[in-house]
Scaffold this motif. Structure first.
Motif, short mmCIF file in Angstrom:
data_model
loop_
_atom_site.label_atom_id
_atom_site.label_comp_id
_atom_site.label_asym_id
_atom_site.label_seq_id
_atom_site.Cartn_x
_atom_site.Cartn_y
_atom_site.Cartn_z
N VAL A 1 -27.57 -40.74 -10.61
CA VAL A 1 -28.08 -41.60 -9.56
C VAL A 1 -29.50 -41.98 -9.92
O VAL A 1 -30.30 -41.10 -10.24
N ALA A 2 -29.77 -43.27 -9.94
CA ALA A 2 -31.13 -43.71 -10.25
C ALA A 2 -31.71 -44.41 -9.04
O ALA A 2 -30.98 -44.81 -8.13
N SER A 3 -33.04 -44.56 -9.04
CA SER A 3 -33.65 -45.15 -7.86
C SER A 3 -34.01 -46.61 -8.05
O SER A 3 -34.26 -47.31 -7.10
N SER A 4 -34.01 -47.08 -9.30
CA SER A 4 -34.29 -48.50 -9.45
C SER A 4 -33.28 -49.13 -10.42
O SER A 4 -32.69 -48.45 -11.25
N VAL A 5 -33.10 -50.43 -10.24
CA VAL A 5 -32.09 -51.16 -11.01
C VAL A 5 -32.68 -51.68 -12.31
O VAL A 5 -33.76 -52.28 -12.30
N SER A 6 -32.00 -51.43 -13.40
CA SER A 6 -32.44 -51.97 -14.69
C SER A 6 -31.20 -52.39 -15.46
O SER A 6 -30.08 -52.30 -14.95
N LYS A 7 -31.42 -52.82 -16.70
CA LYS A 7 -30.29 -53.20 -17.55
C LYS A 7 -29.35 -52.03 -17.74
O LYS A 7 -28.17 -52.19 -18.00
N LYS A 8 -29.92 -50.79 -17.64
CA LYS A 8 -29.12 -49.60 -17.92
C LYS A 8 -28.25 -49.19 -16.74
O LYS A 8 -27.44 -48.29 -16.84
N THR A 9 -28.44 -49.84 -15.58
CA THR A 9 -27.65 -49.49 -14.40
C THR A 9 -26.22 -50.00 -14.58
O THR A 9 -26.02 -51.11 -15.05
N HIS A 10 -25.24 -49.16 -14.23
CA HIS A 10 -23.85 -49.60 -14.35
C HIS A 10 -23.32 -50.20 -13.04
O HIS A 10 -22.54 -51.13 -13.07
N THR B 1 -24.59 -44.78 -14.57
CA THR B 1 -25.78 -44.73 -13.72
C THR B 1 -25.58 -45.65 -12.52
O THR B 1 -25.25 -46.82 -12.68
N VAL B 2 -25.76 -45.07 -11.34
CA VAL B 2 -25.48 -45.79 -10.11
C VAL B 2 -26.75 -45.83 -9.26
O VAL B 2 -27.48 -44.85 -9.19
N VAL B 3 -27.01 -46.99 -8.64
CA VAL B 3 -28.14 -47.11 -7.72
C VAL B 3 -27.58 -47.39 -6.33
O VAL B 3 -26.71 -48.23 -6.18
N LEU B 4 -28.06 -46.64 -5.33
CA LEU B 4 -27.63 -46.85 -3.95
C LEU B 4 -28.73 -47.62 -3.23
O LEU B 4 -29.90 -47.30 -3.37
N THR B 5 -28.32 -48.63 -2.45
CA THR B 5 -29.34 -49.36 -1.69
C THR B 5 -28.79 -49.79 -0.35
O THR B 5 -27.58 -49.89 -0.17
N GLY B 6 -29.69 -50.02 0.59
CA GLY B 6 -29.26 -50.38 1.93
C GLY B 6 -28.75 -49.15 2.66
O GLY B 6 -28.90 -48.02 2.20
N THR B 7 -28.12 -49.38 3.80
CA THR B 7 -27.66 -48.29 4.64
C THR B 7 -26.19 -48.03 4.38
O THR B 7 -25.40 -48.95 4.40
N LEU B 8 -25.84 -46.79 4.11
CA LEU B 8 -24.43 -46.46 3.98
C LEU B 8 -23.91 -46.11 5.37
O LEU B 8 -24.57 -45.45 6.14
#
Ligand code: ZN
Length: 757
Positions: free
Chosen positions: A702-711, A676-683
């Motif tokens: 792709v997830a929208s928020s960061v949690s313990k489950k985010t890789h 599970t990947v979260v993208l943030t900021g400007t690419l």
């Protein structure tokens, strides 16, 4: 009469000098007509003597050919990015860093140069024997895209340098002036396109155009501030380097302060913050560099950054303005959203005239009233919001805001009486024929990430629904070019037709949409509770729309949820059952055991099909399986397909011959497979959509928020709270370059709007 050769050389010199006065110094000494006359003369002479045309002639700025993609260029000296200091760390944070550098350079009186951090796209320009030969993007810092032809169209970039070393590389930032940005966005809106999000995206999107002629239409500008390879000795200080650059004809930062202590640096940063709004381009911070060039290598580098320079990030920005009115927008699902109509205020590179107020409860909680002075905030990708009311400035007569009274108990689009949804504190228009909802559904259907139908923005969607041409998004697939081309985007009094060229673009988009994958279609159909992530998960585990409609997986998820609820309420030990008789408790125990058995069977089946993962809890059983799609989304999807609207939609798609396909992507050995990947900021190198597709293509989520489950978190410039969340949860953070390297292939060349982030 001078020889053509001499006259050509003279005209070129003159035109370059006028370009410099106009684009670099902003002090032209001749008028446009005079300039055009010189330019025309040069072009005619060159046309008569084609052998004398050289690529560095001012007439050849737009001479490059369109290409299929960009070649790669290796930077002779890597282009480093800077580590950040944050405004919230204040003078102390700054002092700590400066002391750490002083320790590396004992006994040296250090000087610091403070200059603005331009919010643009970093590039490197290479001159050989005084001629501009190569221009490249930063890329991963080692290799970038060769965008020489595109950069040559920027008139502020000198094509020739006088008295330059044999080899000179200079680095800077290409940007789009705010005024030009606004005009381009107005034009895009008028053409029915979604405008760029901000000047930075507009500049990046423009520079990565494959056709220099298109780039030339965007009035890009540049500021240079650091050296790359240089065949002669560099000036001894950053200040002297900038002065030398200016003398060579390059635009350099006008704001420069040489400082001798942390306190002086801090004061310069504050001073810059006070004046940067007047620059005409966006800045997102200050850059602080060790002024003495000779000391820099002695201070050295960390794994990724120089130790001798930092980027100072200003606080997320707020501004004060006044609420002129509160209007109510009707969303795709009929939600009535209050919007503050503001006195326009300039904030972070754009003029803000509206901010969301979310819902009735939010207005009540902040006690927002019409006419109030308010603080608004805009941070990163977030839409502007009202932070608080400036109570001291409230008009004594301002009345508390009453939502229902304000809309006179009517949906502002169709007049139906709204109903309050207690769960979401929202008023909802439930009229299925509400035109505003139809418009929003149509926009949603066509948006990026859904079916990506270019040219179908809000203006066009409005007109299509208002004029009765489109009732349901699927009507798009039976539209004729002539009908769409003749669409009136204006009023009856002042008609403005959409035009066949724009119409053709929309129809091409519809044609492409027919073969879009199942996930995109599930997203576009706008099923309640099925967002983009859920749509992609459903698309991964089902082959067709019919398969989703009758999905045993989804039924199992719903049944598992029911069984779990039963387990909780049937337990003889549960609080609600404490007063039951012994007999009743025995019956409960039996039913409780049945519910547990049912939940374990369902959980095991879901795990076996891959639609759930085993619980990580120490005492977890199959009944505690972690499902891929949650019960509310699963139930909502099944309900939608069973509803008259769902049935109608399916029949219509069959009629249109549209049968989107899904299915599990091939197992992949990508490091993102199953992660599970979260993208943030400007690419900077690819669009967010493209990045999401790449992750999903290798079997990642792709997830929208960061949690313990985010890789992994992939963070670009402007990353905010998600980056902090990643640090909190110990989730590895990747730069965009690292992310691309792990994907194992360079980004595909993007069409322009692919770059809109
Ligand atoms: Zn309505």
């Amino acid at each position: 009469m001078p020889l053509p050769h001499d006259r050509i050389a003279q005209l070129r010199l003159e035109l370059e000098e006028h370009d410099r006065r106009y684009y670099v110094e902003a002090r032209p000494t001749i008028g446009d007509a005079e300039y055009d006359a010189l330019f025309r003369e040069l072009r005619e002479l060159e046309a008569a003597h084609p052998a004398l045309i050289t690529p560095d002639s001012p007439t050849q700025r737009v001479g490059g050919k369109a290409t299929d993609g960009f070649a790669q260029v290796r930077h002779a000296v890597p282009m480093l990015s800077l580590d950040n200091l944050f405004a919230k760390d204040g003078l102390d944070g700054l002092r700590k860093w400066i002391i750490s550098v002083e320790k590396l350079l004992p006994g040296e009186p250090l000087e610091w140069l403070v200059e603005p951090k331009v919010d643009g796209l970093a590039v490197s320009l290479r001159y050989e024997d005084g001629r501009f030969v190569t221009g490249a993007t930063r890329g991963d810092g080692e290799m970038g895209d060769d965008i020489t032809d595109n950069l040559r169209t920027i008139r502020a970039i000198p094509l020739h340098l006088k008295d330059a070393p044999a080899v000179l590389e200079v680095r800077g930032e290409v940007y789009l002036p705010i005024a030009a940005f606004r005009k381009i966005c107005d034009d895009m809106r008028a053409a029915g396109d979604e405008p760029f999000a901000n000047p930075r995206n507009a500049a990046a999107g423009s520079l990565k155009q494959l056709d220099p002629a298109t780039v030339a239409k965007r009035p890009l500008a540049i500021i240079l501030y650091s050296p790359g390879e240089c065949s002669s000795d560099l000036p001894p200080t950053q200040a002297a380097f900038l002065a030398w650059m200016a003398a060579l004809g390059f635009p350099v930062p006008r704001f420069q302060r040489v400082c001798r202590s942390a306190e002086e640096v801090f004061a310069a940063i504050q001073e810059l913050d006070g004046v940067r709004d007047s620059f005409g381009f966006e800045t997102d911070g200050a850059v602080i560099k060790l002024n003495q060039v000779a000391l820099r290598d002695r201070a050295g580098y960390t794994a990724r950054f120089p130790r001798w320079a930092k980027a100072w990030k200003y606080l997320s920005e707020q501004a004060e303005t006044r609420i002129r009115a509160i209007t109510v927008q009707v969303g795709r699902t009929g939600n009535l959203t209050p919007v503050a109509e503001l006195e326009p205020v300039f904030l972070r590179g754009s003029t803000i005239s509206r901010a969301t107020l979310h819902n009735e409860d939010e207005i009540r909680r902040k006690d927002i009233r019409i006419g109030d002075a308010v603080i608004i905030e805009k941070a990163g990708e977030v839409i502007p919001a009202v932070v608080r009311v400036v109570l001291e400035k409230r008009d004594a007569l301002a009345a508390p805001f009453d939502f229902l009274q304000h809309i006179e108990n009517k949906c502002p689009a169709c007049g139906h009486a709204p109903r309050r949804d207690p769960e979401f504190a929202a008023w909802v228009c439930e009229n299925p024929a509400c035109p505003a909802q139809k418009t929003r559904r149509l926009e949603y259907f066509a948006k990026r990430g859904a079916l990506d139908i270019e040219g179908l923005g809000s203006t066009v969607a409005d007109a299509l629904v208002e004029r009765g041409i489109v009732d349901d998004p699927l009507d798009l697939f039976t539209l004729r070019l002539t009908t769409l081309g003749a669409l009136n985007l204006g009023t009856d009094e002042e008609p403005r037709t959409f035009g066949e060229k724009n119409a053709a673009k929309v129809l091409e988009g519809c044609q492409r949409a027919r073969t879009m994958p199942l996930a995109r279609w599930l997203h576009a159909l706008a099923i309640t509770d099925v967002g983009e992530e859920t749509a992609h998960d459903l698309g991964k585990y089902h082959d067709t729309l019919e398969a989703v409609a009758t999905s045993p997986l989804l039924r199992d998820v719903v049944a598992l949820d029911k069984a779990r609820a039963d387990i909780a309420t049937l337990s003889p030990r549960a609080q609600i059952n404490k007063d039951k008789t012994a007999m009743e408790k025995t019956q409960l125990a039996t039913r409780h055991a049945e519910a547990i058995a049912r939940a374990e069977e369902l959980g095991a089946r879901l795990i076996a099909s891959g639609f759930a993962a085993p619980s990580k809890k120490a005492d977890g059983t199959a009944a505690d399986a972690v499902v891929v799609v949650g019960p509310s989304a699963a139930a909502a999807a099944l309900a939608w397909f069973a509803s008259p609207l769902g049935q109608r939609t399916m029949a219509r798609l069959a009629e249109l011959g549209i049968a989107p396909r899904g299915g599990t992507p091939a197992a992949s050995d990508s490091p993102f497979s199953g992660k599970t990947v979260v993208l943030t900021g400007t690419l900077e190198l690819m669009s967010r959509n493209a990045a999401q597709e790449r992750i999903r293509a290798v079997g990642g989520n792709v997830a929208s928020s960061v949690s313990k489950k985010t890789h992994y978190v992939v963070a670009g410039p402007g990353a905010g709270s998600k980056l902090e969340d990643a640090q909190k949860h110990g989730v590895p953070v990747l730069t965009e370059a690292e992310f691309l390297a792990m994907l194992g292939s360079p980004p595909l060349p993007q069409k322009e709007d692919g770059l809109l982030l």
